[in-house]
Design a protein around this motif. Structure first.
Motif, short mmCIF file in Angstrom:
data_model
loop_
_atom_site.label_atom_id
_atom_site.label_comp_id
_atom_site.label_asym_id
_atom_site.label_seq_id
_atom_site.Cartn_x
_atom_site.Cartn_y
_atom_site.Cartn_z
N PRO A 55 33.25 -36.29 25.44
CA PRO A 55 32.17 -35.34 25.76
C PRO A 55 30.97 -35.99 26.46
O PRO A 55 30.25 -35.31 27.17
CB PRO A 55 31.78 -34.79 24.38
N ALA A 56 30.80 -37.31 26.29
CA ALA A 56 29.71 -38.00 27.00
C ALA A 56 29.92 -37.93 28.52
O ALA A 56 28.98 -38.10 29.29
CB ALA A 56 29.62 -39.45 26.55
N SER A 59 28.90 -34.02 31.27
CA SER A 59 27.78 -33.64 32.15
C SER A 59 27.76 -34.48 33.43
O SER A 59 26.92 -34.26 34.29
CB SER A 59 26.46 -33.80 31.40
N ILE A 95 30.26 -35.79 19.16
CA ILE A 95 28.85 -35.55 19.51
C ILE A 95 28.11 -36.82 19.10
O ILE A 95 27.81 -37.03 17.92
CB ILE A 95 28.30 -34.34 18.73
N THR A 97 24.93 -39.48 19.29
CA THR A 97 23.51 -39.61 19.60
C THR A 97 23.08 -41.05 19.35
O THR A 97 23.27 -41.55 18.24
CB THR A 97 22.66 -38.69 18.69
N ARG A 117 25.20 -31.03 23.27
CA ARG A 117 26.50 -31.68 23.43
C ARG A 117 27.60 -30.82 22.79
O ARG A 117 28.69 -30.66 23.35
CB ARG A 117 26.43 -33.08 22.81
N GLU A 120 28.38 -28.10 25.07
CA GLU A 120 29.20 -28.58 26.21
C GLU A 120 30.67 -28.67 25.82
O GLU A 120 31.55 -28.38 26.63
CB GLU A 120 28.71 -29.96 26.67
N ASP A 315 17.94 -38.64 28.21
CA ASP A 315 19.26 -38.41 28.81
C ASP A 315 19.34 -39.01 30.20
O ASP A 315 20.35 -39.62 30.57
CB ASP A 315 19.54 -36.90 28.90
#
Ligand code: ZN
Length: 417
Positions: A55-56, A59, A95, A97, A117, A120, A315
């Motif tokens: 997932p990182a 975006s 997810i 952080t 996240r 997303e 970010d």
């Protein structure tokens, strides 16, 4: 360790239907099963990985989950074509952080980033409903795989974004999160980290961390002891009513790194009914000495970002840092570990605690650095090697998903109704 007969049986079955013996009866179904190749066995198992940092990438403008993204140096290790080639049916999508300061404004920013996240991940699945499906229970995995789709469980790596408000765990549960790790590289409000031992603030979980574990039990979330200090892992096992889960961790007997667990602790994890999912992050499993040029380039970039890191990167800064780091990787490639070193980790854990307590959490898209394991398309090699070592299809079923789903079932059964 029991060595089983998969390979021996297949040789017998082949002999029984040898073309030089035309009178031999058709091969019964059971024997046909026995002659399956390692690739066929791999394909028919439910293969899940408990730590997909993919997932990182969501975006990033140049990343497409549906495309066969270039996997230079293992930077994109998971996408649909690679999952198909590697027979990877899904797993926990993380997810993550990074740890920042412990103050209200930073908690708020981290919370928003983590919620985003999760959105997303949900959005990725909703955009590709024929190929991916969100999963919430252990039973969902087989159903989703049966429908020909990939399984998307959500997990939290570092509970920092919860701030000091334990009720936020319910919010993430409602969004689909089913696995929660209290801590990452540095000690936070919940627990001591394995890689921040100098401070050693609590000697394990903080009082708030203890509350977090009780709330996870109440909701029915698995608890992830990866990245936690040994003392934190012990505390989790003492407080949690359900078995502990190490989503991406190695064994310290083979490589002395604080991210790995000692034999003694691993045996306790197994006695707790827990599971270790073996990590394939090169620098956690092998002594990898970078070239002087690479060392200098990394030191320079770390120095440049040192001040900003103390505050926690935005970010935008994170994306920029990652891009700069990738450029260093391209110019001065990192030293690599090997497939055999990774397999030694897995085989050692299997010998120590048996196939009911070992699985796979290779840190895809968050680690890398293992030659021959550049991306998830290499997974069938692991199955082939385990069969060679004498493990049966039944063992492999547990290693590839059964153990993880067993813990999940126990957690579901124990939750407050
Ligand atoms: Zn990690």
């Amino acid at each position: 360790m029991i060595k089983h007969l998969t390979l021996g049986a297949s040789i017998l079955a082949l002999a029984a239907c040898s073309p030089s013996d035309p009178k031999s009866d058709p091969v019964p179904a059971a024997e046909q099963a026995a002659v399956a190749t390692p690739a066929e066995i791999h394909e028919r198992l439910i293969v899940l990985d408990s730590h997909l940092d993919t997932p990182a990438n969501f975006s990033k403008p140049d990343f497409d989950i549906m495309a066969d993204n270039p996997s230079k140096l293992g930077q994109v290790q998971v996408d649909l074509p690679k999952m198909k080639r590697g027979g990877l049916d899904g797993g926990f999508w993380v997810i993550f952080t990074p740890q920042g300061p412990l103050d209200a404004a930073s908690y708020e920013a981290a919370k928003n980033a983590a919620l985003h996240r999760s959105d997303e991940i949900i959005q990725m699945v909703e955009s590709h409903p024929d190929n991916f499906e969100l999963a919430y229970t252990a039973d969902d995995a087989a159903r989703i795989v049966g429908d020909g789709k990939r399984v998307v469980y959500q997990s939290i790596e570092n509970s920092y974004p919860l701030g000091t408000d334990i009720s936020m765990l319910q919010t993430f549960y409602d969004k689909g999160v089913r696995l929660i790790g209290p801590v990452h590289f540095r000690d936070n409000q919940f627990a001591d980290s394995s890689t921040d031992l100098e401070a050693n603030d609590y000697g394990g979980l903080s009082p708030l961390g203890e509350e977090l574990i009780r709330e996870a039990n109440r909701l029915g979330m698995m608890i992830d002891g990866s990245h936690a200090a040994d003392s934190t892992v012990e505390d989790i096992m003492a407080i949690s009513t359900t078995p502990i889960f190490l989503s991406h961790t190695g064994v310290r007997a083979l490589y002395d790194h604080p991210r790995n667990v000692t034999d003694e602790l691993l045996k306790k994890v197994a006695d707790d009914g827990g599971v270790i999912q073996i990590n394939a992050y090169g620098s956690y499993i092998d002594d990898l000495e970078p070239t002087p040029e690479r060392k200098a380039a990394i030191e320079a970039i770390q120095e440049e970002y040192a001040e900003a890191m103390k505050e926690g990167l935005t970010d935008e800064q994170m994306a920029e840092f990652r891009e700069r780091y990738e450029a260093i990787d391209a110019e001065f490639p990192p030293p690599m570990s090997t497939f055999d070193v990774f397999m030694d980790q897995m085989l050692y854990a299997l010998k120590l605690v048996g196939p009911d307590h070992v699985g796979m959490g290779a840190d895809w898209d968050g680690g890398g650095g293992v030659e021959g394991m550049e991306d998830v398309s290499f997974l069938p090699k692991v199955t082939a090697r385990l069969l060679e070592e004498g493990y049966t299809e039944e063992d492999l079923e547990k290693i590839w998903s059964g153990n993880m789903l067993r813990v999940m079932r126990e957690v579901e059964a124990a939750k407050e109704q």
